[in-house]
Design a protein around this motif. Structure first.
Motif, PDB file in Angstrom:
ATOM      1  N   GLN A 186     -32.865 -32.912-106.713  1.00  0.00           N
ATOM      2  CA  GLN A 186     -32.725 -32.850-105.432  1.00  0.00           C
ATOM      3  C   GLN A 186     -32.127 -31.501-104.819  1.00  0.00           C
ATOM      4  N   TYR A 187     -31.913 -30.827-105.780  1.00  0.00           N
ATOM      5  CA  TYR A 187     -31.438 -29.183-105.374  1.00  0.00           C
ATOM      6  C   TYR A 187     -32.403 -28.441-104.936  1.00  0.00           C
ATOM      7  N   ASP A 188     -32.039 -27.871-103.766  1.00  0.00           N
ATOM      8  CA  ASP A 188     -32.819 -27.012-102.846  1.00  0.00           C
ATOM      9  C   ASP A 188     -32.005 -25.617-102.864  1.00  0.00           C
ATOM     10  N   PRO A 189     -32.319 -24.556-103.307  1.00  0.00           N
ATOM     11  CA  PRO A 189     -31.383 -23.493-103.332  1.00  0.00           C
ATOM     12  C   PRO A 189     -31.188 -23.119-101.938  1.00  0.00           C
ATOM     13  N   ARG A 190     -32.479 -23.164-101.026  1.00  0.00           N
ATOM     14  CA  ARG A 190     -32.043 -22.799 -99.650  1.00  0.00           C
ATOM     15  C   ARG A 190     -31.168 -23.602 -98.816  1.00  0.00           C
ATOM     16  N   ARG A 191     -30.940 -24.872 -99.148  1.00  0.00           N
ATOM     17  CA  ARG A 191     -29.754 -25.902 -98.654  1.00  0.00           C
ATOM     18  C   ARG A 191     -28.761 -25.419 -99.026  1.00  0.00           C
ATOM     19  N   ILE A 192     -28.491 -25.229-100.330  1.00  0.00           N
ATOM     20  CA  ILE A 192     -27.150 -24.949-101.010  1.00  0.00           C
ATOM     21  C   ILE A 192     -26.772 -23.766-100.343  1.00  0.00           C
ATOM     22  N   ILE A 193     -27.583 -22.566-100.163  1.00  0.00           N
ATOM     23  CA  ILE A 193     -27.126 -21.350 -99.734  1.00  0.00           C
ATOM     24  C   ILE A 193     -26.391 -21.577 -98.145  1.00  0.00           C
ATOM     25  N   LYS A 194     -27.231 -22.212 -97.725  1.00  0.00           N
ATOM     26  CA  LYS A 194     -27.173 -22.564 -96.100  1.00  0.00           C
ATOM     27  C   LYS A 194     -25.757 -23.327 -95.890  1.00  0.00           C
ATOM     28  N   GLU A 195     -25.427 -24.427 -96.610  1.00  0.00           N
ATOM     29  CA  GLU A 195     -24.247 -25.149 -96.744  1.00  0.00           C
ATOM     30  C   GLU A 195     -23.098 -24.222 -97.055  1.00  0.00           C
ATOM     31  N   ALA A 196     -23.301 -23.318 -98.054  1.00  0.00           N
ATOM     32  CA  ALA A 196     -22.220 -22.618 -98.381  1.00  0.00           C
ATOM     33  C   ALA A 196     -21.795 -21.315 -97.460  1.00  0.00           C
ATOM     34  N   LEU A 197     -23.065 -21.140 -96.727  1.00  0.00           N
ATOM     35  CA  LEU A 197     -22.559 -19.956 -95.643  1.00  0.00           C
ATOM     36  C   LEU A 197     -21.937 -20.602 -94.746  1.00  0.00           C
ATOM     37  N   LEU A 198     -22.353 -21.788 -94.179  1.00  0.00           N
ATOM     38  CA  LEU A 198     -21.742 -22.486 -93.060  1.00  0.00           C
ATOM     39  C   LEU A 198     -20.558 -23.218 -93.213  1.00  0.00           C
ATOM     40  N   ASP A 199     -19.977 -23.750 -94.502  1.00  0.00           N
ATOM     41  CA  ASP A 199     -19.133 -24.369 -94.488  1.00  0.00           C
ATOM     42  C   ASP A 199     -18.010 -23.648 -94.784  1.00  0.00           C
ATOM     43  N   ASP A 200     -17.844 -22.160 -95.135  1.00  0.00           N
ATOM     44  CA  ASP A 200     -16.988 -21.150 -95.328  1.00  0.00           C
ATOM     45  C   ASP A 200     -16.197 -21.031 -93.895  1.00  0.00           C
ATOM     46  N   GLU A 201     -14.970 -20.639 -94.020  1.00  0.00           N
ATOM     47  CA  GLU A 201     -14.214 -20.129 -92.699  1.00  0.00           C
ATOM     48  C   GLU A 201     -14.542 -18.622 -92.769  1.00  0.00           C
ATOM     49  N   PRO A 202     -14.741 -18.420 -91.468  1.00  0.00           N
ATOM     50  CA  PRO A 202     -14.957 -16.897 -91.243  1.00  0.00           C
ATOM     51  C   PRO A 202     -13.834 -15.981 -91.931  1.00  0.00           C
ATOM     52  N   ALA A 203     -14.439 -14.914 -92.595  1.00  0.00           N
ATOM     53  CA  ALA A 203     -13.834 -13.773 -93.199  1.00  0.00           C
ATOM     54  C   ALA A 203     -12.879 -13.266 -92.279  1.00  0.00           C
ATOM     55  N   PRO A 204     -11.534 -12.922 -92.800  1.00  0.00           N
ATOM     56  CA  PRO A 204     -10.604 -12.028 -91.797  1.00  0.00           C
ATOM     57  C   PRO A 204     -11.296 -10.813 -91.710  1.00  0.00           C
ATOM     58  N   VAL A 205     -10.878  -9.969 -90.531  1.00  0.00           N
ATOM     59  CA  VAL A 205     -11.463  -8.495 -90.330  1.00  0.00           C
ATOM     60  C   VAL A 205     -10.489  -7.711 -91.056  1.00  0.00           C
ATOM     61  N   LEU A 206     -10.981  -7.121 -91.925  1.00  0.00           N
ATOM     62  CA  LEU A 206     -10.269  -6.038 -92.714  1.00  0.00           C
ATOM     63  C   LEU A 206     -10.072  -4.700 -91.950  1.00  0.00           C
ATOM     64  N   SER A 207      -8.731  -3.978 -91.879  1.00  0.00           N
ATOM     65  CA  SER A 207      -8.572  -2.577 -91.658  1.00  0.00           C
ATOM     66  C   SER A 207      -8.711  -1.832 -92.719  1.00  0.00           C
ATOM     67  N   ALA A 208      -9.167  -0.632 -92.341  1.00  0.00           N
ATOM     68  CA  ALA A 208      -9.465   0.383 -93.395  1.00  0.00           C
ATOM     69  C   ALA A 208      -8.141   0.806 -93.940  1.00  0.00           C
ATOM     70  N   PRO A 209      -7.784   0.962 -94.889  1.00  0.00           N
ATOM     71  CA  PRO A 209      -6.541   1.432 -95.712  1.00  0.00           C
ATOM     72  C   PRO A 209      -6.527   2.975 -95.550  1.00  0.00           C
ATOM     73  N   SER A 210      -5.251   3.350 -95.427  1.00  0.00           N
ATOM     74  CA  SER A 210      -5.174   4.933 -95.382  1.00  0.00           C
ATOM     75  C   SER A 210      -5.404   5.451 -96.952  1.00  0.00           C
ATOM     76  N   VAL A 211      -5.953   6.630 -96.804  1.00  0.00           N
ATOM     77  CA  VAL A 211      -6.162   7.310 -98.087  1.00  0.00           C
ATOM     78  C   VAL A 211      -4.947   8.169 -98.653  1.00  0.00           C
ATOM     79  N   ARG A 212      -4.568   7.930 -99.794  1.00  0.00           N
ATOM     80  CA  ARG A 212      -3.382   8.508-100.233  1.00  0.00           C
ATOM     81  C   ARG A 212      -4.035   9.570-101.415  1.00  0.00           C
ATOM     82  N   THR A 213      -3.206  10.581-101.651  1.00  0.00           N
ATOM     83  CA  THR A 213      -3.568  11.390-102.822  1.00  0.00           C
ATOM     84  C   THR A 213      -2.848  10.944-104.006  1.00  0.00           C
ATOM     85  N   ARG A 214      -3.365  11.511-105.132  1.00  0.00           N
ATOM     86  CA  ARG A 214      -2.681  10.971-106.571  1.00  0.00           C
ATOM     87  C   ARG A 214      -0.942  11.181-106.481  1.00  0.00           C
TER      88      ARG A 214
END
Length: 128
Positions: free
Chosen positions: A70-98
């Motif tokens: 009964q496993y359909d890879p397309r269905r599994i991927i679709k459910e995995a993508l739709l069930d997840d909460e939206p990812a938080p928007v990440l801000s770019a970190p500041s670049v530091r020197t060593r």
């Protein structure tokens, strides 16, 4: 049953009767019946052991849902993508020197788990 039609099974039985012969046919038929009984008892024993080890949860499991046909890879991927909460928007970190980096750093994993680090994964330009 393994893609065998009744006609094919009958043909196999007729060929087996011709090869074995009428003298040995009852002996082989009884051995085949014993083998089938042994397989059935083996399967029943495994089921009883699973029921005994799992306890009451064994009867609650929906075994048809776990059927790999009964496993359909397309269905599994679709459910995995739709069930997840939206990812938080990440801000770019500041670049530091060593030289600006602190001497003792937490591991990246602990920083991610604590929520302290919200940028993209670290990238080391010197490593590639």
């Amino acid at each position: 049953m393994f893609g065998l039609t009744p006609e094919k099974v009958l043909l196999i039985a007729v060929i087996a009767v011709l090869i074995v012969g009428p003298e040995r046919l009852p002996l082989y038929a009884s051995r085949f019946a014993q083998f089938i009984r042994w397989l059935r008892d083996l399967a029943r024993g495994a089921q009883d052991r699973m029921r005994e080890e799992m306890g009451p949860e064994f009867d609650e499991v929906d075994w048809k849902k776990l059927d790999p046909r009964q496993y359909d890879p397309r269905r599994i991927i679709k459910e995995a993508l739709l069930d997840d909460e939206p990812a938080p928007v990440l801000s770019a970190p500041s670049v530091r020197t060593r030289a600006e980096k602190p001497a003792v750093q937490q591991s990246h994993r602990s920083r991610l788990e604590s929520g302290e680090y919200s940028g993209p994964p670290p990238f080391d330009a010197e490593s590639t």
